[in-house]
Write a protein that holds these residues in place. Structure first.
Motif, PDB file in Angstrom:
ATOM      1  N   ASN A 115      28.147  46.246  34.243  1.00 46.86           N
ATOM      2  CA  ASN A 115      26.873  45.521  34.164  1.00 46.86           C
ATOM      3  C   ASN A 115      26.577  44.672  35.399  1.00 46.86           C
ATOM      4  O   ASN A 115      25.636  43.893  35.393  1.00 46.86           O
ATOM      5  N   THR A 116      27.428  44.780  36.416  1.00 43.77           N
ATOM      6  CA  THR A 116      27.236  43.973  37.618  1.00 43.77           C
ATOM      7  C   THR A 116      26.937  44.887  38.793  1.00 43.77           C
ATOM      8  O   THR A 116      27.757  45.730  39.158  1.00 43.77           O
ATOM      9  N   GLU A 117      25.766  44.704  39.359  1.00 40.50           N
ATOM     10  CA  GLU A 117      25.360  45.540  40.494  1.00 40.50           C
ATOM     11  C   GLU A 117      26.100  45.108  41.751  1.00 40.50           C
ATOM     12  O   GLU A 117      26.535  45.937  42.547  1.00 40.50           O
ATOM     13  N   TYR A 118      26.272  43.803  41.897  1.00 37.06           N
ATOM     14  CA  TYR A 118      26.821  43.251  43.134  1.00 37.06           C
ATOM     15  C   TYR A 118      27.437  41.902  42.815  1.00 37.06           C
ATOM     16  O   TYR A 118      26.821  41.083  42.141  1.00 37.06           O
ATOM     17  N   ILE A 119      28.652  41.681  43.284  1.00 36.40           N
ATOM     18  CA  ILE A 119      29.250  40.345  43.119  1.00 36.40           C
ATOM     19  C   ILE A 119      30.163  40.060  44.296  1.00 36.40           C
ATOM     20  O   ILE A 119      30.916  40.938  44.759  1.00 36.40           O
ATOM     21  N   GLN A 120      30.055  38.853  44.803  1.00 30.61           N
ATOM     22  CA  GLN A 120      30.899  38.461  45.927  1.00 30.61           C
ATOM     23  C   GLN A 120      31.444  37.053  45.659  1.00 30.61           C
ATOM     24  O   GLN A 120      30.723  36.180  45.183  1.00 30.61           O
ATOM     25  N   PHE A 121      32.738  36.885  45.937  1.00 27.94           N
ATOM     26  CA  PHE A 121      33.387  35.588  45.740  1.00 27.94           C
ATOM     27  C   PHE A 121      33.722  34.966  47.096  1.00 27.94           C
ATOM     28  O   PHE A 121      34.410  35.586  47.909  1.00 27.94           O
ATOM     29  N   PHE A 122      33.246  33.753  47.311  1.00 31.85           N
ATOM     30  CA  PHE A 122      33.721  32.957  48.438  1.00 31.85           C
ATOM     31  C   PHE A 122      34.619  31.876  47.840  1.00 31.85           C
ATOM     32  O   PHE A 122      34.131  30.976  47.154  1.00 31.85           O
ATOM     33  N   LEU A 123      35.918  31.993  48.088  1.00 32.74           N
ATOM     34  CA  LEU A 123      36.859  31.041  47.489  1.00 32.74           C
ATOM     35  C   LEU A 123      37.019  29.816  48.379  1.00 32.74           C
ATOM     36  O   LEU A 123      37.240  29.937  49.580  1.00 32.74           O
ATOM     37  N   THR A 124      36.914  28.648  47.762  1.00 29.86           N
ATOM     38  CA  THR A 124      37.192  27.404  48.476  1.00 29.86           C
ATOM     39  C   THR A 124      38.164  26.571  47.638  1.00 29.86           C
ATOM     40  O   THR A 124      38.412  26.887  46.466  1.00 29.86           O
ATOM     41  N   ASP A 125      38.687  25.494  48.239  1.00 31.53           N
ATOM     42  CA  ASP A 125      39.616  24.592  47.538  1.00 31.53           C
ATOM     43  C   ASP A 125      40.808  25.340  46.943  1.00 31.53           C
ATOM     44  O   ASP A 125      41.295  24.972  45.866  1.00 31.53           O
ATOM     45  N   VAL A 126      41.264  26.368  47.613  1.00 30.64           N
ATOM     46  CA  VAL A 126      42.394  27.142  47.080  1.00 30.64           C
ATOM     47  C   VAL A 126      43.678  26.324  47.228  1.00 30.64           C
ATOM     48  O   VAL A 126      44.046  25.933  48.331  1.00 30.64           O
ATOM     49  N   GLU A 127      44.324  26.051  46.087  1.00 32.23           N
ATOM     50  CA  GLU A 127      45.596  25.319  46.125  1.00 32.23           C
ATOM     51  C   GLU A 127      46.624  26.100  45.319  1.00 32.23           C
ATOM     52  O   GLU A 127      46.342  26.559  44.217  1.00 32.23           O
ATOM     53  N   VAL A 128      47.815  26.227  45.891  1.00 34.62           N
ATOM     54  CA  VAL A 128      48.857  27.065  45.303  1.00 34.62           C
ATOM     55  C   VAL A 128      50.103  26.228  45.055  1.00 34.62           C
ATOM     56  O   VAL A 128      50.481  25.406  45.889  1.00 34.62           O
ATOM     57  N   ALA A 129      50.726  26.423  43.906  1.00 37.76           N
ATOM     58  CA  ALA A 129      52.029  25.826  43.639  1.00 37.76           C
ATOM     59  C   ALA A 129      52.912  26.914  43.060  1.00 37.76           C
ATOM     60  O   ALA A 129      52.507  27.628  42.139  1.00 37.76           O
ATOM     61  N   VAL A 130      54.097  27.048  43.615  1.00 35.55           N
ATOM     62  CA  VAL A 130      55.039  28.066  43.134  1.00 35.55           C
ATOM     63  C   VAL A 130      56.281  27.362  42.632  1.00 35.55           C
ATOM     64  O   VAL A 130      56.816  26.479  43.286  1.00 35.55           O
ATOM     65  N   ASP A 131      56.727  27.748  41.443  1.00 37.99           N
ATOM     66  CA  ASP A 131      57.978  27.216  40.901  1.00 37.99           C
ATOM     67  C   ASP A 131      58.726  28.370  40.275  1.00 37.99           C
ATOM     68  O   ASP A 131      58.367  28.832  39.184  1.00 37.99           O
ATOM     69  N   GLY A 132      59.737  28.839  40.978  1.00 34.54           N
ATOM     70  CA  GLY A 132      60.495  29.973  40.467  1.00 34.54           C
ATOM     71  C   GLY A 132      59.604  31.190  40.320  1.00 34.54           C
ATOM     72  O   GLY A 132      58.918  31.582  41.267  1.00 34.54           O
ATOM     73  N   ASP A 133      59.576  31.744  39.113  1.00 24.15           N
ATOM     74  CA  ASP A 133      58.827  32.983  38.872  1.00 24.15           C
ATOM     75  C   ASP A 133      57.382  32.738  38.464  1.00 24.15           C
ATOM     76  O   ASP A 133      56.693  33.678  38.080  1.00 24.15           O
ATOM     77  N   THR A 134      56.957  31.486  38.505  1.00 24.52           N
ATOM     78  CA  THR A 134      55.602  31.167  38.066  1.00 24.52           C
ATOM     79  C   THR A 134      54.816  30.549  39.219  1.00 24.52           C
ATOM     80  O   THR A 134      55.352  29.732  39.962  1.00 24.52           O
ATOM     81  N   ALA A 135      53.574  30.954  39.356  1.00 22.23           N
ATOM     82  CA  ALA A 135      52.718  30.370  40.384  1.00 22.23           C
ATOM     83  C   ALA A 135      51.393  29.974  39.771  1.00 22.23           C
ATOM     84  O   ALA A 135      50.846  30.677  38.923  1.00 22.23           O
ATOM     85  N   LEU A 136      50.893  28.828  40.212  1.00 21.70           N
ATOM     86  CA  LEU A 136      49.598  28.327  39.766  1.00 21.70           C
ATOM     87  C   LEU A 136      48.661  28.286  40.965  1.00 21.70           C
ATOM     88  O   LEU A 136      49.010  27.730  42.008  1.00 21.70           O
ATOM     89  N   VAL A 137      47.496  28.882  40.806  1.00 16.46           N
ATOM     90  CA  VAL A 137      46.460  28.791  41.833  1.00 16.46           C
ATOM     91  C   VAL A 137      45.232  28.156  41.197  1.00 16.46           C
ATOM     92  O   VAL A 137      44.786  28.588  40.126  1.00 16.46           O
ATOM     93  N   THR A 138      44.710  27.116  41.826  1.00 20.23           N
ATOM     94  CA  THR A 138      43.394  26.607  41.428  1.00 20.23           C
ATOM     95  C   THR A 138      42.446  26.853  42.585  1.00 20.23           C
ATOM     96  O   THR A 138      42.839  26.780  43.753  1.00 20.23           O
ATOM     97  N   CYS A 139      41.214  27.186  42.276  1.00 19.69           N
ATOM     98  CA  CYS A 139      40.237  27.422  43.336  1.00 19.69           C
ATOM     99  C   CYS A 139      38.826  27.292  42.795  1.00 19.69           C
ATOM    100  O   CYS A 139      38.599  27.276  41.590  1.00 19.69           O
ATOM    101  N   THR A 140      37.901  27.157  43.726  1.00 22.59           N
ATOM    102  CA  THR A 140      36.491  27.175  43.386  1.00 22.59           C
ATOM    103  C   THR A 140      35.935  28.531  43.801  1.00 22.59           C
ATOM    104  O   THR A 140      36.152  28.974  44.932  1.00 22.59           O
ATOM    105  N   GLU A 141      35.277  29.190  42.858  1.00 19.46           N
ATOM    106  CA  GLU A 141      34.652  30.480  43.148  1.00 19.46           C
ATOM    107  C   GLU A 141      33.168  30.226  43.434  1.00 19.46           C
ATOM    108  O   GLU A 141      32.417  29.871  42.527  1.00 19.46           O
ATOM    109  N   ASN A 142      32.773  30.393  44.671  1.00 14.16           N
ATOM    110  CA  ASN A 142      31.352  30.343  45.023  1.00 14.16           C
ATOM    111  C   ASN A 142      30.847  31.778  44.913  1.00 14.16           C
ATOM    112  O   ASN A 142      31.158  32.622  45.745  1.00 14.16           O
ATOM    113  N   ILE A 143      30.106  32.040  43.849  1.00 15.51           N
ATOM    114  CA  ILE A 143      29.793  33.416  43.473  1.00 15.51           C
ATOM    115  C   ILE A 143      28.358  33.763  43.843  1.00 15.51           C
ATOM    116  O   ILE A 143      27.431  32.994  43.589  1.00 15.51           O
ATOM    117  N   LEU A 144      28.219  34.926  44.434  1.00 16.69           N
ATOM    118  CA  LEU A 144      26.892  35.470  44.712  1.00 16.69           C
ATOM    119  C   LEU A 144      26.790  36.772  43.929  1.00 16.69           C
ATOM    120  O   LEU A 144      27.597  37.696  44.132  1.00 16.69           O
TER     121      LEU A 144
END
Lengths: 146, 146
Positions: free
Chosen positions: A59-88
């Motif tokens: 149902n989506t003709e076109y979608i583009q993500f510009f990611l900002t504020d990407v922050e990553v934390a890794v602890d062993g086998d688990t990783a957390l990413v938070t980000c802002t999706e600026n979507i067009l």
């Protein structure tokens, strides 16, 4: 680690369901894979999640993500990413063949990945609309109508 | 594991900042603690998260969570809880001393906990408003104005 996160968004952007299949976690935790699309209830389980993406891609003709504020934390086998999706996103092409109208949107996401022998795989994706300016006033910011 | 999740909601419900301090993760991952209140941007870091809860508690006269659809997955030191928060909030008391008006709300949450020597501690809480009925139509469901 950022590569796995980017690959997830690339798969959706490219409407590439096979690529997305390869990124979403399989194995013992597959039933617990959880995705929240902005404004949606929780989808739980790999099968339901993949089905939702197939519908969204259809149902989506076109979608583009510009990611900002990407922050990553890794602890062993688990990783957390938070980000802002600026979507067009774009609607279907017009009858005269010209491109459909474009709409912008702002979504914040928390993505949790697990490390597997095949690499990092998506366990949780929760995206939600940002409905208010960053503010010290929780009443104003917490009001979806604000 | 459900106990840790419930303790988190009890702390907010009871406006008990000390209890919440005890539940939110400390240690090496404290800077990566991430919380998204419904409609808000991402708050990252234990200090910023606790500050937001202090503000919310100061501005909330009454709040009660009825949790439904609670689903838990545990893998090693990491646990994922998804749930629906059926929220009842109340405004300040009226001038005549009667209780303020109550408002209901529906929020879905993904909560990630890490196991520590002291027990399960909250690493990620992402709550977002449910803006549409569960639907097979992603365009309708994805539209915040639907």
């Amino acid at each position: 680690m950022e590569a796995a996160n980017q690959a997830f968004y690339d798969a959706v952007e490219n409407s590439d369901l096979d690529a997305l299949e390869a990124i979403v976690l399989t194995g013992p935790l597959a039933e617990s894979v959880a995705v929240v699309h902005p404004g949606w209830p929780v989808l739980r389980g790999r099968r339901e999640v993949m089905r939702s993406y197939a519908l969204i891609m259809a149902n989506t003709e076109y979608i583009q993500f510009f990611l900002t504020d990407v922050e990553v934390a890794v602890d062993g086998d688990t990783a957390l990413v938070t980000c802002t999706e600026n979507i067009l996103t774009g609607g279907p092409a017009e009858d005269d063949g010209s491109a459909g109208s474009l709409v912008g949107g702002l979504v914040v996401a928390t993505n949790v990945f697990r490390h597997t022998p095949e690499g990092w795989r998506l366990w949780v994706h929760h995206g939600s609309p940002v409905l208010a300016d960053e503010s010290d006033d929780p009443e104003a910011a917490g009001d979806p109508d604000a």
